[in-house]
Design a protein around this motif. Structure first.
Motif, PDB file in Angstrom:
ATOM      1  N   ALA A 104     -16.087 -37.621 -43.951  1.00 54.60           N
ATOM      2  CA  ALA A 104     -16.307 -38.154 -45.291  1.00 54.60           C
ATOM      3  C   ALA A 104     -15.585 -39.483 -45.425  1.00 54.60           C
ATOM      4  N   ALA A 105     -16.163 -40.394 -46.212  1.00 54.00           N
ATOM      5  CA  ALA A 105     -15.538 -41.692 -46.464  1.00 54.00           C
ATOM      6  C   ALA A 105     -15.669 -42.009 -47.946  1.00 54.00           C
ATOM      7  N   GLU A 106     -14.631 -42.623 -48.494  1.00 53.60           N
ATOM      8  CA  GLU A 106     -14.624 -43.045 -49.895  1.00 53.60           C
ATOM      9  C   GLU A 106     -14.282 -44.526 -49.949  1.00 53.60           C
ATOM     10  N   ALA A 107     -14.883 -45.239 -50.933  1.00 51.85           N
ATOM     11  CA  ALA A 107     -14.602 -46.666 -51.102  1.00 51.85           C
ATOM     12  C   ALA A 107     -15.055 -47.099 -52.494  1.00 51.85           C
ATOM     13  N   ALA A 108     -14.720 -48.330 -52.861  1.00 51.33           N
ATOM     14  CA  ALA A 108     -15.161 -48.883 -54.140  1.00 51.33           C
ATOM     15  C   ALA A 108     -16.647 -49.219 -54.104  1.00 51.33           C
ATOM     16  N   GLU A 109     -17.117 -49.730 -52.943  1.00 48.34           N
ATOM     17  CA  GLU A 109     -18.536 -50.039 -52.809  1.00 48.34           C
ATOM     18  C   GLU A 109     -18.984 -49.930 -51.360  1.00 48.34           C
ATOM     19  N   ALA A 110     -20.313 -49.826 -51.192  1.00 47.30           N
ATOM     20  CA  ALA A 110     -20.873 -49.699 -49.844  1.00 47.30           C
ATOM     21  C   ALA A 110     -22.245 -50.331 -49.797  1.00 47.30           C
ATOM     22  N   LEU A 127     -11.255 -42.736 -44.772  1.00 48.56           N
ATOM     23  CA  LEU A 127     -12.137 -41.967 -43.900  1.00 48.56           C
ATOM     24  C   LEU A 127     -11.398 -40.717 -43.457  1.00 48.56           C
ATOM     25  N   THR A 128     -12.035 -39.561 -43.616  1.00 50.96           N
ATOM     26  CA  THR A 128     -11.464 -38.291 -43.193  1.00 50.96           C
ATOM     27  C   THR A 128     -12.324 -37.725 -42.080  1.00 50.96           C
ATOM     28  N   THR A 133      -6.926 -38.771 -41.031  1.00 49.55           N
ATOM     29  CA  THR A 133      -7.409 -39.756 -41.994  1.00 49.55           C
ATOM     30  C   THR A 133      -7.119 -41.158 -41.500  1.00 49.55           C
ATOM     31  N   ILE A 134      -7.980 -42.097 -41.914  1.00 49.25           N
ATOM     32  CA  ILE A 134      -7.778 -43.512 -41.642  1.00 49.25           C
ATOM     33  C   ILE A 134      -8.072 -44.247 -42.944  1.00 49.25           C
ATOM     34  N   ALA A 135      -7.177 -45.131 -43.345  1.00 50.54           N
ATOM     35  CA  ALA A 135      -7.370 -45.918 -44.560  1.00 50.54           C
ATOM     36  C   ALA A 135      -7.319 -47.391 -44.206  1.00 50.54           C
ATOM     37  N   GLY A 136      -8.094 -48.195 -44.937  1.00 50.39           N
ATOM     38  CA  GLY A 136      -8.109 -49.633 -44.736  1.00 50.39           C
ATOM     39  C   GLY A 136      -8.867 -50.295 -45.870  1.00 50.39           C
ATOM     40  N   GLU A 137      -9.085 -51.589 -45.760  1.00 54.47           N
ATOM     41  CA  GLU A 137      -9.793 -52.318 -46.808  1.00 54.47           C
ATOM     42  C   GLU A 137     -11.281 -52.445 -46.555  1.00 54.47           C
ATOM     43  N   ARG A 138     -11.699 -52.339 -45.284  1.00 52.29           N
ATOM     44  CA  ARG A 138     -13.110 -52.545 -44.956  1.00 52.29           C
ATOM     45  C   ARG A 138     -13.477 -51.690 -43.749  1.00 52.29           C
ATOM     46  N   LEU A 139     -14.570 -50.967 -43.871  1.00 57.56           N
ATOM     47  CA  LEU A 139     -15.095 -50.155 -42.782  1.00 57.56           C
ATOM     48  C   LEU A 139     -16.465 -50.698 -42.420  1.00 57.56           C
ATOM     49  N   VAL A 140     -16.640 -51.077 -41.146  1.00 54.81           N
ATOM     50  CA  VAL A 140     -17.920 -51.567 -40.650  1.00 54.81           C
ATOM     51  C   VAL A 140     -18.394 -50.560 -39.603  1.00 54.81           C
ATOM     52  N   ALA A 141     -19.568 -49.963 -39.827  1.00 57.52           N
ATOM     53  CA  ALA A 141     -20.039 -48.904 -38.932  1.00 57.52           C
ATOM     54  C   ALA A 141     -21.494 -49.104 -38.545  1.00 57.52           C
ATOM     55  N   ASP A 142     -21.828 -48.604 -37.365  1.00 58.95           N
ATOM     56  CA  ASP A 142     -23.207 -48.531 -36.900  1.00 58.95           C
ATOM     57  C   ASP A 142     -23.534 -47.044 -36.843  1.00 58.95           C
ATOM     58  N   LEU A 143     -24.242 -46.541 -37.844  1.00 52.67           N
ATOM     59  CA  LEU A 143     -24.518 -45.111 -37.929  1.00 52.67           C
ATOM     60  C   LEU A 143     -25.519 -44.661 -36.877  1.00 52.67           C
ATOM     61  N   ARG A 144     -26.304 -45.576 -36.382  1.00 51.04           N
ATOM     62  CA  ARG A 144     -27.247 -45.246 -35.316  1.00 51.04           C
ATOM     63  C   ARG A 144     -26.494 -44.918 -34.030  1.00 51.04           C
ATOM     64  N   ALA A 145     -25.506 -45.734 -33.707  1.00 49.25           N
ATOM     65  CA  ALA A 145     -24.725 -45.563 -32.479  1.00 49.25           C
ATOM     66  C   ALA A 145     -23.542 -44.608 -32.661  1.00 49.25           C
ATOM     67  N   GLY A 146     -23.135 -44.386 -33.926  1.00 47.58           N
ATOM     68  CA  GLY A 146     -21.981 -43.534 -34.175  1.00 47.58           C
ATOM     69  C   GLY A 146     -20.663 -44.219 -33.877  1.00 47.58           C
ATOM     70  N   THR A 147     -20.590 -45.555 -34.123  1.00 50.61           N
ATOM     71  CA  THR A 147     -19.372 -46.315 -33.871  1.00 50.61           C
ATOM     72  C   THR A 147     -18.962 -47.070 -35.124  1.00 50.61           C
ATOM     73  N   THR A 156      -3.157 -44.717 -40.581  1.00 50.20           N
ATOM     74  CA  THR A 156      -3.802 -43.491 -40.118  1.00 50.20           C
ATOM     75  C   THR A 156      -2.794 -42.369 -39.998  1.00 50.20           C
ATOM     76  N   VAL A 157      -3.292 -41.160 -40.164  1.00 48.38           N
ATOM     77  CA  VAL A 157      -2.497 -39.960 -39.958  1.00 48.38           C
ATOM     78  C   VAL A 157      -3.287 -39.082 -39.001  1.00 48.38           C
ATOM     79  N   PHE A 158      -2.679 -38.792 -37.840  1.00 48.53           N
ATOM     80  CA  PHE A 158      -3.311 -37.948 -36.832  1.00 48.53           C
ATOM     81  C   PHE A 158      -2.754 -36.541 -36.957  1.00 48.53           C
ATOM     82  N   GLN A 159      -3.589 -35.548 -36.794  1.00 48.50           N
ATOM     83  CA  GLN A 159      -3.136 -34.174 -36.750  1.00 48.50           C
ATOM     84  C   GLN A 159      -3.019 -33.757 -35.282  1.00 48.50           C
ATOM     85  N   PRO A 160      -1.843 -33.388 -34.813  1.00 48.58           N
ATOM     86  CA  PRO A 160      -1.662 -32.999 -33.423  1.00 48.58           C
ATOM     87  C   PRO A 160      -2.592 -31.842 -33.045  1.00 48.58           C
TER      88      PRO A 160
END
Length: 166
Positions: A104-110, A127-128, A133-147, A156-160
């Motif tokens: 899941a991802a949350e932002a002001a706009e997309a 982004l969860t 979790t990873i937090a930042g100001e801008r997320l750029v993704a290619d949903l076709r490639a999954g990157t 970021t917070v990693f769960q061991p």
């Protein structure tokens, strides 16, 4: 010395995170990978269509579903392709949430480019992925490639013991 290994691990992680914060951080989006050819369903409280500009504006409790991906926002503007054929782009504002069963991802706009699977989320992005979790100001993704890449001041917070996309 029992503290040497955990201390070295913490130092290495801190160095990695400061590099990530300065340059952006690549993240995997296996759960956000999307079939960009799937039908797009939109539900909202109101709809305004402007044939002159080739846009439709959905307002109030907007929910967009394409395949396994679901996006919710206060307002979504849809740009249609040439001659009003198909949806070319969605621009969502007002508390945007994008989710699949795995992420899941949350932002002001997309902005989502339907044909290419390009997604840009801006404004306090969170982004969860599993328990990480990873937090930042801008997320750029290619949903076709999954990157994707998280940009801006990245935290970021990693769960061991859990596999995340980061």
């Amino acid at each position: 010395m029992p503290f040497r290994l955990p201390l070295l691990t913490a130092i290495a992680l801190a160095a990695q995170l400061s590099i990530a914060g300065a340059q952006g951080m690549a993240v995997g989006f296996g759960g956000l990978r999307q079939d960009t050819g799937a039908p797009v369903e939109v539900t909202a409280d109101a709809l305004k269509v402007d044939n002159a500009t080739g846009q439709a504006t959905f307002d109030g409790n907007v929910v967009v579903v394409q395949g396994a991906m679901r996006m919710a926002a206060a307002k979504v503007t849809v740009d249609y392709g040439a001659n009003g054929q198909g949806i070319s782009r969605l621009h969502a504002t007002g508390g945007v949430t994008l989710a699949t069963s795995a992420e899941a991802a949350e932002a002001a706009e997309a902005t989502y480019e339907v044909a290419t699977g390009g997604l840009v989320m801006t404004g306090s992005v969170l982004l969860t992925q599993g328990g990480s979790t990873i937090a930042g100001e801008r997320l750029v993704a290619d949903l076709r490639a999954g990157t994707g890449e998280m940009q801006g001041r990245v935290k970021t917070v990693f769960q061991p013991g859990q596999k995340g996309g980061n």
